[in-house]
Every structure is written in structure tokens, then in C-alpha cells.
Scaffold this motif. Structure first.
Motif, mmCIF file in Angstrom:
data_model
loop_
_atom_site.group_PDB
_atom_site.id
_atom_site.type_symbol
_atom_site.label_atom_id
_atom_site.label_comp_id
_atom_site.label_asym_id
_atom_site.label_seq_id
_atom_site.Cartn_x
_atom_site.Cartn_y
_atom_site.Cartn_z
ATOM 1 N N UNK A 184 0.820 -1.211 0.000
ATOM 2 C CA UNK A 184 0.000 0.000 0.000
ATOM 3 C C UNK A 184 0.856 1.264 0.000
ATOM 4 N N UNK A 185 1.911 1.275 0.799
ATOM 5 C CA UNK A 185 2.764 2.478 0.876
ATOM 6 C C UNK A 185 4.075 2.297 0.135
ATOM 7 N N UNK A 186 4.262 1.110 -0.516
ATOM 8 C CA UNK A 186 5.483 0.797 -1.267
ATOM 9 C C UNK A 186 6.735 0.888 -0.405
ATOM 10 N N UNK A 187 6.567 0.526 0.869
ATOM 11 C CA UNK A 187 7.714 0.456 1.771
ATOM 12 C C UNK A 187 8.079 1.750 2.457
ATOM 13 N N UNK A 188 7.322 2.835 2.213
ATOM 14 C CA UNK A 188 7.660 4.126 2.811
ATOM 15 C C UNK A 188 7.163 4.262 4.245
ATOM 16 N N UNK A 189 6.145 3.507 4.612
ATOM 17 C CA UNK A 189 5.580 3.630 5.962
ATOM 18 C C UNK A 189 4.576 4.754 6.085
ATOM 19 N N UNK A 190 4.466 5.573 5.053
ATOM 20 C CA UNK A 190 3.515 6.681 5.054
ATOM 21 C C UNK A 190 2.781 6.724 3.724
ATOM 22 N N UNK A 191 1.651 7.409 3.720
ATOM 23 C CA UNK A 191 0.828 7.529 2.523
ATOM 24 C C UNK A 191 0.512 8.994 2.281
ATOM 25 N N UNK A 192 0.625 9.391 1.021
ATOM 26 C CA UNK A 192 0.195 10.741 0.634
ATOM 27 C C UNK A 192 -1.277 10.637 0.251
ATOM 28 N N UNK A 193 -2.147 11.179 1.072
ATOM 29 C CA UNK A 193 -3.582 11.008 0.878
ATOM 30 C C UNK A 193 -4.107 11.733 -0.350
ATOM 31 N N UNK A 194 -3.526 12.855 -0.689
ATOM 32 C CA UNK A 194 -3.979 13.642 -1.833
ATOM 33 C C UNK A 194 -2.777 13.924 -2.736
ATOM 34 N N UNK A 195 -2.386 12.922 -3.550
ATOM 35 C CA UNK A 195 -1.169 13.089 -4.352
ATOM 36 C C UNK A 195 -1.295 14.221 -5.376
ATOM 37 N N UNK A 196 -0.181 14.853 -5.656
ATOM 38 C CA UNK A 196 -0.125 15.907 -6.669
ATOM 39 C C UNK A 196 -0.437 15.302 -8.035
ATOM 40 N N UNK A 197 -1.322 15.945 -8.783
ATOM 41 C CA UNK A 197 -1.719 15.426 -10.089
ATOM 42 C C UNK A 197 -0.591 15.525 -11.111
ATOM 43 N N UNK A 198 0.333 16.442 -10.916
ATOM 44 C CA UNK A 198 1.410 16.639 -11.893
ATOM 45 C C UNK A 198 2.488 15.569 -11.787
ATOM 46 N N UNK A 199 2.851 15.207 -10.567
ATOM 47 C CA UNK A 199 3.950 14.254 -10.371
ATOM 48 C C UNK A 199 3.501 12.933 -9.771
ATOM 49 N N UNK A 200 2.185 12.795 -9.505
ATOM 50 C CA UNK A 200 1.621 11.571 -8.917
ATOM 51 C C UNK A 200 2.273 11.224 -7.590
ATOM 52 N N UNK A 201 2.623 12.259 -6.836
ATOM 53 C CA UNK A 201 3.179 12.053 -5.507
ATOM 54 C C UNK A 201 4.675 11.834 -5.466
ATOM 55 N N UNK A 202 5.338 11.846 -6.627
ATOM 56 C CA UNK A 202 6.780 11.593 -6.669
ATOM 57 C C UNK A 202 7.604 12.814 -6.266
ATOM 58 N N UNK A 203 7.004 13.996 -6.381
ATOM 59 C CA UNK A 203 7.742 15.218 -6.046
ATOM 60 C C UNK A 203 8.679 15.686 -7.139
ATOM 61 N N UNK A 204 8.663 15.019 -8.280
ATOM 62 C CA UNK A 204 9.525 15.397 -9.401
ATOM 63 C C UNK A 204 8.859 15.001 -10.710
ATOM 64 N N UNK A 205 9.204 15.704 -11.761
ATOM 65 C CA UNK A 205 8.679 15.422 -13.102
ATOM 66 C C UNK A 205 9.819 15.557 -14.100
ATOM 67 N N UNK A 206 9.659 14.884 -15.231
ATOM 68 C CA UNK A 206 10.650 15.020 -16.293
ATOM 69 C C UNK A 206 10.359 16.294 -17.070
ATOM 70 N N UNK A 207 11.366 17.089 -17.279
ATOM 71 C CA UNK A 207 11.192 18.324 -18.032
ATOM 72 C C UNK A 207 12.488 18.672 -18.755
ATOM 73 N N UNK A 208 12.339 19.469 -19.783
ATOM 74 C CA UNK A 208 13.516 19.928 -20.524
ATOM 75 C C UNK A 208 13.975 21.259 -19.967
ATOM 76 N N UNK A 209 15.273 21.383 -19.820
ATOM 77 C CA UNK A 209 15.826 22.661 -19.370
ATOM 78 C C UNK A 209 17.137 22.915 -20.092
#
Length: 378
Positions: A184-209
Motif C-alpha cells: 500500500x505504501x510501497x515500503x515508505x511507511x507513510x501515505x500521501x492522501x492527496x497526491x499531486x496530479x502533476x507528479x503523482x506524488x513523486x515530487x519530481x517530473x521530467x522536463x527539458x531545461x
């Protein structure tokens, strides 16, 4: 050669997260202590595939048709550099009946590799070049938090924050207690109840810079530069890895590089070589005067000091070496032939060398210009 993408069941353009999830799923499915000892070979195949595809350099080698796990590639087969116990610890909570604790949500980013193609002039003087890269960066929507509303993760109700769950498995040694990551938590011990729609809870996205790379003067083809902290951002907005940039220097139409020296070839009329001449040639420092000495021979060179490549990490520069190619006309008018004939009659060198000079070694450096001219006409 094994197809590691097929082994993990992912596409060739799969992201690191997709590869990691596929590996976790298959490693649980085929682990010998869970599926049985008959799946040990399959488990090794899955581990080898992950070892290759999770490493940017190994993955790049495989994409180019080279198996980095083959003996010829300098790596072992099977588990490669991984240890069976380490794998079990990472993906099954540290072994039978013991947990290694929850997996932190914030992870350091990986190093990245990119290529930059520069002009020879950049290698001579150095320059600041623009490089476009696509990699993981902090999510602009949640700023790395992973939550759509900025709330902190809550304790996982399935594992109570331990990040792992216990289960009884049957082995050839009998029933044993195994610890594996909580699904359920993929080993993190915690759950993000309302994940960010942009990164799906990962906190990062692929982008060009666009990154500015300071290419040092004197850089050579194949040089690898390290840009600290310019690599991909880790999960949960973790610190960025380093970016390694492989430099390739484009061939130049005018100059050829040899270490810190530059070489170029110019074609001059035979009259310039015989009588001498002053002309101008282009250099990376602008136009420069070139004095061709009287009596210059084909393949002679003229050196222009300090117009070559800057020596790496030094202020000294190499030289520009100009090679002469004397253009001898293939067709002459009657008047031109008469002038050449008159010259032959007046030239002592041609009078003394009615018979050609013979030698067991090349004598082209000792052959006079007029003799070369006469040889070309004949």
C-alpha cells in the motif's frame, strides 16, 4: 544477447520509476524463498535486467547493442555486482523475520550523462555553450512535497509505519516468516492522501531545461566534464545528482588540430614560391600576414607562433603551421613556354642536372623547384 526490457516487461523508453516498479513486482513474484527454488534462475534474470536498466551508462551501452554484463564488456554475468543478500534486504525488508525500516520518501537523485558538440574554435579559446537536457526536476506544482494540498504524509494503516509486512512462506526448510515491503505504501511507511496530479506524488517530473556549460580552452575531443548538482532531482524533491557532459569537437573545414598545434594547407602560384610573396590568411584570431620566402618548395611549412590551441589549464598556446602547396600550371601558352625555356637556359641548377639524380631513398626534399617544374611539364 538477452533483451532486458523484455525480461522486465517494459518498453525501451520506460522511465526509471517504471523500471523500478516492474522490478519490485517481478522480484517478489520470482524470489526463490517465495516462489520456490525452481525460480532461482528466473529471479537472477530479473535482477540482471534491473542492474543494467537502472544504471544510465549500462543502459546506454545496451541500447547501442553492447551487453554490459557480458565478460567482454568487463562485467560479470548473473547477479553482476549485486549481492543476493543486499537484494533481499532492499526489496524484502532485510531478510527473514526482520525489517530494515521504512524507505525514506526523499531520495538523492542519480547522475546523468549528456553529450555536447562544439566547434574547433571553442576548443581553441573556450566558451560558454548552451545544452538542452531532459531529466527529472522538482515538480513546480507541489515543489517536491508530492501532495496536492501541501499536507504531510500520514502513517500507513496497513503496516503501521514500519514500511514492511510479515508473511509466512513455505520453503524446503519448512515454514518461515518473511518480511517484504508494504504494497500500500510501497515500503515508505507513510501515505500521501492527496497526491499531486502533476507528479503523482513523486515530487519530481521530467522536463527539458537549458544548462550553460563552461567549456575550458584546450578541451579535447572525448573529454568528460562534471557539473556538480546539475543532474536529476531525486524522489521527494531529493538533492540532485551530477551531470556529466561528454565533449565532441566538430571537424573544421580550414584547420586540423594536432595536440596544441593547428595545421592548414594553402595553394600558391609557382611565381610566389619562386620569387617570394606576402599575403594574408585567415586564423581564429583574424587575418594575419604570411610571408612566403623566395625559393619555397612544395610541402615547405611556415610557422606562425601562438596562433594554435590554448593549452588546457595554461595560458600558453600552440602554433599555426601553414603547409605550402605550389600550383604548377598544366598548360602553357607559347609565350609562357618561351619564358620557361629562357629561364632554363639561365638557371645553373637545370644546366648541372641534365641527368636526373638517383637515390635509393626519397630525394623529393632535395630536388630543386625548377627540376620539379620541368618534371611536371614532362
Amino acid at each position: 544477447m538477452a533483451d532486458y526490457y523484455e525480461t522486465l516487461g517494459v518498453s525501451r523508453n520506460a522511465t526509471d520509476d517504471e523500471i523500478k516498479k516492474a522490478y519490485r513486482k517481478l522480484s517478489r513474484k520470482y524470489h526463490p524463498d517465495i516462489a520456490g527454488p525452481e525460480f532461482e534462475d528466473k529471479f537472477k534474470e530479473v535482477n540482471t535486467a534491473y542492474d543494467v536498466l537502472s544504471d544510465p551508462e549500462k543502459r546506454s551501452m545496451f541500447d547501442q547493442g553492447v551487453d554490459p554484463m557480458s565478460p567482454n564488456a568487463g562485467a560479470g554475468a548473473g547477479f553482476g555486482s549485486a549481492d543476493f543478500g543486499d537484494i533481499f534486504s532492499t526489496f524484502f525488508g532485510g531478510g527473514f523475520g526482520s525489517g530494515s525500516g521504512p524507505i525514506p520518501r526523499t531520495q538523492p537523485g542519480r547522475d546523468s550523462l549528456a553529450s555536447l558538440n562544439v566547434e574547433l574554435k571553442t576548443a581553441v579559446f573556450g566558451n560558454r555553450e548552451k545544452l538542452n537536457v531532459t531529466m527529472y526536476a522538482v515538480c513546480d506544482t507541489c515543489h517536491g512535497n508530492g501532495s496536492a494540498d501541501g499536507s504531510a504524509p500520514v502513517t500507513c494503516p496497513q503496516c503501521n509505519g514500519s514500511g514492511s509486512v510479515q508473511r509466512v512462506v513455505r520453503t524446503m526448510l519448512g515454514q518461515m516468516m518473511s518480511s517484504q515491503p508494504c504494497e500500500r505504501c510501497e515500503g515508505h511507511g507513510t501515505i500521501i492522501e492527496n497526491p499531486c496530479a502533476s507528479c503523482l506524488g513523486q515530487g519530481r517530473v521530467r522536463k527539458q531545461r537549458t544548462i550553460t556549460v563552461s567549456v575550458p580552452a584546450g578541451v579535447e575531443d572525448g573529454t568528460r566534464l562534471r557539473l556538480q548538482g546539475q543532474g536529476e532531482v531525486g524522489e521527494g524533491g531529493g538533492s540532485a545528482g551530477d551531470l556529466y557532459v561528454d565533449i565532441s569537437v566538430r571537424p573544421d573545414e580550414t584547420f586540423t588540430r594536432d595536440g596544441s598545434n593547428l595545421h592548414c594547407w594553402i595553394r600558391v602560384p609557382m611565381t610566389w614560391a619562386v620569387l617570394g610573396h606576402e599575403t594574408h590568411i585567415s586564423t581564429f584570431d583574424g587575418d594575419r600576414t604570411l610571408s612566403i620566402p623566395a625559393g619555397s618548395q612544395p610541402e615547405d611549412t611556415i610557422t606562425l607562433d601562438n596562433l594554435g590551441v590554448t593549452k588546457l589549464n595554461r595560458e600558453e598556446r600552440g602554433n599555426l603551421i601553414v603547409h605550402l602547396e605550389v600550383s604548377i600550371p598544366k598548360k602553357l601558352s607559347n609565350q609562357e613556354k618561351k619564358l620557361i625555356s629562357d629561364f632554363e637556359g639561365l638557371n645553373k641548377e637545370s644546366q648541372l642536372k641534365d641527368k636526373p639524380q638517383q637515390s635509393s631513398k626519397s630525394i623529393k626534399q632535395n630536388r630543386g623547384f625548377f627540376e620539379k617544374l620541368r618534371h611536371a611539364f614532362s
